[in-house]
Design a protein around this motif. Structure first.
Motif, PDB file in Angstrom:
ATOM      1  N   GLY A 133       0.822  -1.199   0.000  1.00  0.00           N
ATOM      2  CA  GLY A 133       0.000   0.000   0.000  1.00  0.00           C
ATOM      3  C   GLY A 133       0.858   1.253   0.000  1.00  0.00           C
ATOM      4  O   GLY A 133       2.068   1.189  -0.223  1.00  0.00           O
ATOM      5  N   PRO A 134       0.254   2.398   0.282  1.00  0.00           N
ATOM      6  CA  PRO A 134       0.999   3.662   0.308  1.00  0.00           C
ATOM      7  C   PRO A 134       2.131   3.643   1.346  1.00  0.00           C
ATOM      8  O   PRO A 134       2.079   2.898   2.318  1.00  0.00           O
ATOM      9  CB  PRO A 134      -0.065   4.689   0.698  1.00  0.00           C
ATOM     10  N   VAL A 135       3.130   4.486   1.100  1.00  0.00           N
ATOM     11  CA  VAL A 135       4.298   4.594   1.982  1.00  0.00           C
ATOM     12  C   VAL A 135       4.398   6.029   2.479  1.00  0.00           C
ATOM     13  O   VAL A 135       4.319   6.965   1.682  1.00  0.00           O
ATOM     14  CB  VAL A 135       5.600   4.215   1.233  1.00  0.00           C
ATOM     15  N   VAL A 136       4.567   6.193   3.786  1.00  0.00           N
ATOM     16  CA  VAL A 136       4.824   7.507   4.372  1.00  0.00           C
ATOM     17  C   VAL A 136       6.315   7.584   4.656  1.00  0.00           C
ATOM     18  O   VAL A 136       6.905   6.642   5.190  1.00  0.00           O
ATOM     19  CB  VAL A 136       4.038   7.713   5.691  1.00  0.00           C
ATOM     20  N   GLU A 137       6.917   8.708   4.315  1.00  0.00           N
ATOM     21  CA  GLU A 137       8.358   8.889   4.514  1.00  0.00           C
ATOM     22  C   GLU A 137       8.617  10.221   5.208  1.00  0.00           C
ATOM     23  O   GLU A 137       8.038  11.238   4.832  1.00  0.00           O
ATOM     24  CB  GLU A 137       9.056   8.862   3.158  1.00  0.00           C
ATOM     25  N   VAL A 138       9.467  10.179   6.220  1.00  0.00           N
ATOM     26  CA  VAL A 138       9.935  11.384   6.897  1.00  0.00           C
ATOM     27  C   VAL A 138      11.454  11.355   6.790  1.00  0.00           C
ATOM     28  O   VAL A 138      12.099  10.391   7.215  1.00  0.00           O
ATOM     29  CB  VAL A 138       9.505  11.408   8.387  1.00  0.00           C
ATOM     30  N   GLY A 139      12.017  12.399   6.196  1.00  0.00           N
ATOM     31  CA  GLY A 139      13.469  12.471   6.046  1.00  0.00           C
ATOM     32  C   GLY A 139      13.989  13.734   6.683  1.00  0.00           C
ATOM     33  O   GLY A 139      13.318  14.765   6.666  1.00  0.00           O
ATOM     34  N   TRP A 140      15.182  13.658   7.276  1.00  0.00           N
ATOM     35  CA  TRP A 140      15.733  14.853   7.902  1.00  0.00           C
ATOM     36  C   TRP A 140      17.255  14.838   7.911  1.00  0.00           C
ATOM     37  O   TRP A 140      17.887  13.797   7.856  1.00  0.00           O
ATOM     38  CB  TRP A 140      15.178  15.051   9.308  1.00  0.00           C
ATOM     39  N   LEU A 141      17.798  16.049   7.928  1.00  0.00           N
ATOM     40  CA  LEU A 141      19.232  16.256   8.079  1.00  0.00           C
ATOM     41  C   LEU A 141      19.453  16.548   9.553  1.00  0.00           C
ATOM     42  O   LEU A 141      19.063  17.605  10.052  1.00  0.00           O
ATOM     43  CB  LEU A 141      19.709  17.428   7.209  1.00  0.00           C
ATOM     44  N   ALA A 142      20.019  15.590  10.251  1.00  0.00           N
ATOM     45  CA  ALA A 142      20.230  15.738  11.694  1.00  0.00           C
ATOM     46  C   ALA A 142      21.365  16.721  11.956  1.00  0.00           C
ATOM     47  O   ALA A 142      22.195  16.993  11.081  1.00  0.00           O
ATOM     48  CB  ALA A 142      20.534  14.381  12.312  1.00  0.00           C
TER      49      ALA A 142
END
Length: 182
Positions: A133-142
């Motif tokens: 199904g759908p994919v949720v993505e959270v990306g960040w530069l720490a």
């Protein structure tokens, strides 16, 4: 005294004779013991995740974790023992990129901005494919020179609206991940 020794000897012979004639008793095997193992015990990026915290924030209880390392990238995938999806994946990579490069080269088109997470962060939902199904993505530069991505892959047939509702919970979980501990 001699009488006691004879009685004792006869008792031993009688008891051993009885034991030889008795049939063995079948004893059922003991029930398996369920032992809860922490996600961190899988090593790698799994050291940054906690099953109880994930359950508290995203309302799903995961109980299986697997870690992988490829070069400077550390990955952890958590699932339930009963099913392969949904799954939660955390990837952390050491990097020297700055905010401008992150924004120009790594933030996907149509991604939403996330505040209060690392130096800069985004979130997005990717459409379902044939296998999931759908994919949720959270990306960040720490702040400590690490690039992190937390993604939730839903099971086939999951509605996009249901996954979109999960985005804020995933951002909350991302805020709890301390990439410095890797």
């Amino acid at each position: 005294m001699r009488g006691r020794m004879v009685v004792t000897g006869l008792t031993g012979v009688l008891v051993s004779g009885c034991a030889a004639q008795a049939e063995p008793v079948a004893v059922p095997p003991p029930a398996p013991i369920a032992v809860e193992v922490a996600a961190a015990s899988s090593g790698g990026a799994c050291r940054l995740l906690d099953f109880a915290l994930i359950e508290q924030l995203v309302k799903v209880r995961f109980d299986v974790a697997a870690a992988s390392e490829q070069g400077d990238t550390h990955t952890c995938v958590v699932r339930t023992e009963r099913a392969t999806l949904p799954e939660l994946t955390l990837s952390v990579t050491e990097t020297t990129i700055d905010k401008a490069t992150f924004d120009a080269d790594l933030v996907p088109d149509k991604a939403g901005k996330v505040t209060g997470l690392g130096q800069q962060a985004y979130r997005r939902t990717v459409a379902a494919t044939g296998g999931h199904g759908p994919v949720v993505e959270v990306g960040w530069l720490a702040t400590e020179g690490r690039l992190a991505t937390l993604s939730w892959t839903s099971a086939r047939g999951t509605q996009r609206a249901a996954v979109d509702k999960l985005t804020n919970d995933l951002v909350g979980l991302a805020r709890k991940v301390d990439t410095r501990a890797l």
